[in-house]
Design a protein around this motif. Sequence first.
Motif, PDB file in Angstrom:
ATOM      1  N   UNK A   1       0.834  -1.209   0.000  1.00 16.06           N
ATOM      2  CA  UNK A   1       0.000   0.000   0.000  1.00 16.06           C
ATOM      3  C   UNK A   1       0.867   1.256   0.000  1.00 16.06           C
ATOM      4  N   UNK A   2       1.859   1.273   0.872  1.00 16.29           N
ATOM      5  CA  UNK A   2       2.724   2.444   0.982  1.00 16.29           C
ATOM      6  C   UNK A   2       3.552   2.649  -0.279  1.00 16.29           C
ATOM      7  N   UNK A   3       3.980   1.547  -0.887  1.00 19.72           N
ATOM      8  CA  UNK A   3       4.730   1.642  -2.143  1.00 19.72           C
ATOM      9  C   UNK A   3       3.845   2.232  -3.242  1.00 19.72           C
ATOM     10  N   UNK A   4       2.595   1.790  -3.304  1.00 23.95           N
ATOM     11  CA  UNK A   4       1.668   2.329  -4.302  1.00 23.95           C
ATOM     12  C   UNK A   4       1.475   3.828  -4.109  1.00 23.95           C
ATOM     13  N   UNK A   5       1.390   4.250  -2.849  1.00 23.74           N
ATOM     14  CA  UNK A   5       1.230   5.677  -2.580  1.00 23.74           C
ATOM     15  C   UNK A   5       2.472   6.438  -3.049  1.00 23.74           C
ATOM     16  N   UNK A   6       3.645   5.866  -2.836  1.00 25.09           N
ATOM     17  CA  UNK A   6       4.874   6.473  -3.340  1.00 25.09           C
ATOM     18  C   UNK A   6       4.847   6.611  -4.855  1.00 25.09           C
ATOM     19  N   UNK A   7       4.343   5.586  -5.523  1.00 27.68           N
ATOM     20  CA  UNK A   7       4.247   5.632  -6.991  1.00 27.68           C
ATOM     21  C   UNK A   7       3.300   6.755  -7.414  1.00 27.68           C
ATOM     22  N   UNK A   8       2.182   6.880  -6.712  1.00 25.95           N
ATOM     23  CA  UNK A   8       1.228   7.949  -7.044  1.00 25.95           C
ATOM     24  C   UNK A   8       1.902   9.318  -6.980  1.00 25.95           C
ATOM     25  N   UNK A   9       2.650   9.571  -5.901  1.00 29.82           N
ATOM     26  CA  UNK A   9       3.301  10.871  -5.747  1.00 29.82           C
ATOM     27  C   UNK A   9       4.481  11.050  -6.707  1.00 29.82           C
ATOM     28  N   UNK A  10       5.196   9.978  -7.003  1.00 28.99           N
ATOM     29  CA  UNK A  10       6.370  10.115  -7.870  1.00 28.99           C
ATOM     30  C   UNK A  10       6.012  10.278  -9.338  1.00 28.99           C
ATOM     31  N   UNK A  11       4.793   9.882  -9.695  1.00 33.36           N
ATOM     32  CA  UNK A  11       4.362   9.992 -11.092  1.00 33.36           C
ATOM     33  C   UNK A  11       3.348  11.103 -11.317  1.00 33.36           C
ATOM     34  N   UNK A  12       2.854  11.679 -10.232  1.00 36.60           N
ATOM     35  CA  UNK A  12       1.894  12.766 -10.357  1.00 36.60           C
ATOM     36  C   UNK A  12       0.483  12.323 -10.654  1.00 36.60           C
ATOM     37  N   UNK A  13       0.190  11.049 -10.443  1.00 41.10           N
ATOM     38  CA  UNK A  13      -1.170  10.574 -10.685  1.00 41.10           C
ATOM     39  C   UNK A  13      -2.107  11.186  -9.652  1.00 41.10           C
ATOM     40  N   UNK A  14      -3.076  11.894 -10.111  1.00 40.17           N
ATOM     41  CA  UNK A  14      -4.031  12.521  -9.216  1.00 40.17           C
ATOM     42  C   UNK A  14      -3.556  13.848  -8.650  1.00 40.17           C
ATOM     43  N   UNK A  15      -2.489  14.385  -9.177  1.00 40.49           N
ATOM     44  CA  UNK A  15      -1.949  15.652  -8.688  1.00 40.49           C
ATOM     45  C   UNK A  15      -0.581  15.912  -9.288  1.00 40.49           C
ATOM     46  N   UNK A  16       0.173  16.770  -8.642  1.00 43.13           N
ATOM     47  CA  UNK A  16       1.508  17.092  -9.135  1.00 43.13           C
ATOM     48  C   UNK A  16       2.527  16.096  -8.598  1.00 43.13           C
ATOM     49  N   UNK A  17       3.629  15.948  -9.297  1.00 45.47           N
ATOM     50  CA  UNK A  17       4.735  15.115  -8.830  1.00 45.47           C
ATOM     51  C   UNK A  17       5.296  15.742  -7.559  1.00 45.47           C
TER      52      UNK A  17
END
Length: 90
Positions: A23-39
């Motif tokens: 779960x935490x890794x997926x959240x890291x991916x979301x932030x590192x790729x900007x999915x759903x917001x900015x990188x």
Amino acid sequence: MAFTDVETAQVHEAVTSDPTGEDLCKLGILYSTGQGGEVDYVEAHKWFNLAALMGSEPAKYYRQEISDQMSTFEVASAQRAAREWLSTRH
């Protein structure tokens, strides 16, 4: 790796309850790729670091990858944020 809106919501929900390293890794991916917001590499590093502490091998790799693009100050900020998050969990 792209996440649906439902998957994104599930990951955010898991973090507030009983998250796994995945779960935490997926959240890291979301932030590192900007999915759903900015990188946001600082936030991504925080979640990758926490996931790595939970044994996630992919998180260790991703954390190193984004660390190469971050300043020393940014990495320190991410590490501090991870410690703060851990302190609220216990």
